[in-house]
Design an enzyme around this catalytic site. Structure first.
Site, mmCIF file in Angstrom:
data_model
loop_
_atom_site.group_PDB
_atom_site.id
_atom_site.type_symbol
_atom_site.label_atom_id
_atom_site.label_comp_id
_atom_site.label_asym_id
_atom_site.label_seq_id
_atom_site.Cartn_x
_atom_site.Cartn_y
_atom_site.Cartn_z
ATOM 1 N N THR A 87 0.855 -1.194 0.000
ATOM 2 C CA THR A 87 0.000 0.000 0.000
ATOM 3 C C THR A 87 0.883 1.233 0.000
ATOM 4 O O THR A 87 0.963 1.969 0.973
ATOM 5 C CB THR A 87 -0.914 0.015 1.235
ATOM 6 O OG1 THR A 87 -1.471 -1.275 1.404
ATOM 7 C CG2 THR A 87 -2.049 1.007 1.048
ATOM 8 N N THR A 311 -13.223 2.678 12.471
ATOM 9 C CA THR A 311 -13.998 3.331 13.519
ATOM 10 C C THR A 311 -13.297 4.576 14.022
ATOM 11 O O THR A 311 -13.895 5.504 14.470
ATOM 12 C CB THR A 311 -14.212 2.380 14.702
ATOM 13 O OG1 THR A 311 -12.934 1.969 15.213
ATOM 14 C CG2 THR A 311 -14.999 1.162 14.276
#
Length: 311
Positions: A87, A311
């Site tokens: 990534t 979250t």
């Protein structure tokens, strides 16, 4: 917005895997983004900051080549970092005059020695890019493959790429320590890289490093399960660390010789493993194969960051 052909734009993205990008918002913001572009150091800094995700600081570097050309690069990446590139997004620009084939070959060689030699967590993602853009504005002879000029350019590009790649590891998610792993003495470089990679991705090695525990048995165990054959009785292991004033590596401390532990100073070994910049050097014979990997420790914060990612 740039009044250029669509084929002239490279599209890169990162984010939660599988979630579609908000194309309408991206298209709506494009005029303002184009208007904010700057062809100077401020623009480079802004670009490096714009691509940050869990990165804690922008990553950029620049160098000047012997041929009078310049290179500058930005990158992002902090988690899911592992060859091939993972990534990670990186853009390197240069004003050198390169043929397309020279640019492709130089970037491949540089990436193999840098972005493909790092691991934060042993995981990879669906998005990875490193791009080299050259406009030729520096002038001079065109750089072509298999020339001295090409070798010089590739060396400079590799230096730049290594710096950027190491910055990704230093800023790894939850990382508190930067680790260099050098493996030598095997049949070929591929075998050495496989051993180095296995050590670099071992959770037991990485957690021992986080805890400042010079548990060298975990290093040898990782090498042993790498699938690469070697003679255990030819094994030698050294460790070191960068001194408190950043003056370079301290003298190597040998922990293992001929496959057996030495009567070494445990307190000194702990000092090395408690340092922020650690070296692990492993010899597994007298063969020509050698490799280096750069990794980091595995901390509580890494679990927190990835456990709460959405979250």
């Amino acid at each position: 917005a740039l009044q250029l052909p669509a084929s002239s734009a490279l599209v890169m993205s990162t984010g939660v895997i599988g979630v579609q990008l908000p194309i309408d918002r991206i298209e709506g913001a494009m005029p303002d983004l184009v208007g904010a572009l700057k062809a100077d150091a401020h623009g480079l800094d802004a670009a490096a900051r714009a691509i940050m995700t869990t990165d804690t600081y922008p990553k950029m570097h620049s160098l000047e080549g012997d041929g009078g050309y310049r290179l500058a690069g930005v990158c992002k990446g902090a988690g899911m970092i592992h060859p091939n590139m993972a990534t990670m997004l990186a853009v390197i620009v240069t004003d050198a005059r390169l043929t397309p084939e020279a640019a492709r070959l130089a970037l491949k060689q540089a990436a193999d020695a840098s972005f493909n030699r790092i691991s934060v967590d042993g995981d990879t993602s669906t998005n990875d890019t490193v791009a080299l853009l050259a406009n030729g504005e520096a002038g001079g002879p065109i750089i072509e493959p298999d020339t001295l000029a090409f070798a010089a350019f590739t060396a400079t590009l590799t230096d730049l790429s290594i710096h950027l790649a190491q910055e990704i590891v230093r800023d790894g998610e939850g990382a508190t320590k930067f680790v260099t792993i050098r493996v030598s003495g095997l049949r070929n470089d591929a075998d050495a890289h496989r051993v180095a990679e296995t050590i670099a991705t071992s959770p037991l090695v990485k957690t021992a490093i986080y805890g400042g525990d010079a548990n060298w048995g975990r290093i040898l165990a990782a090498a042993g399960r790498s699938g690469v054959p070697f003679d255990p009785e030819a094994t030698a292991l050294w460790i070191s660390s960068v001194g408190p004033r950043g003056e370079g590596y301290l003298p190597l401390q040998q922990l293992v010789a001929q496959g057996a532990p030495l009567d070494y100073d445990e307190a000194l070994a702990t000092v090395h493993f408690e340092a922020a910049d650690i070296l692990i050097q492993l010899s597994l014979g007298d063969g020509p194969g050698q490799a280096v990997m750069w990794t980091c420790d595995l901390s509580h914060d890494y679990v927190t960051i990835n456990g709460e990612y959405r979250t």
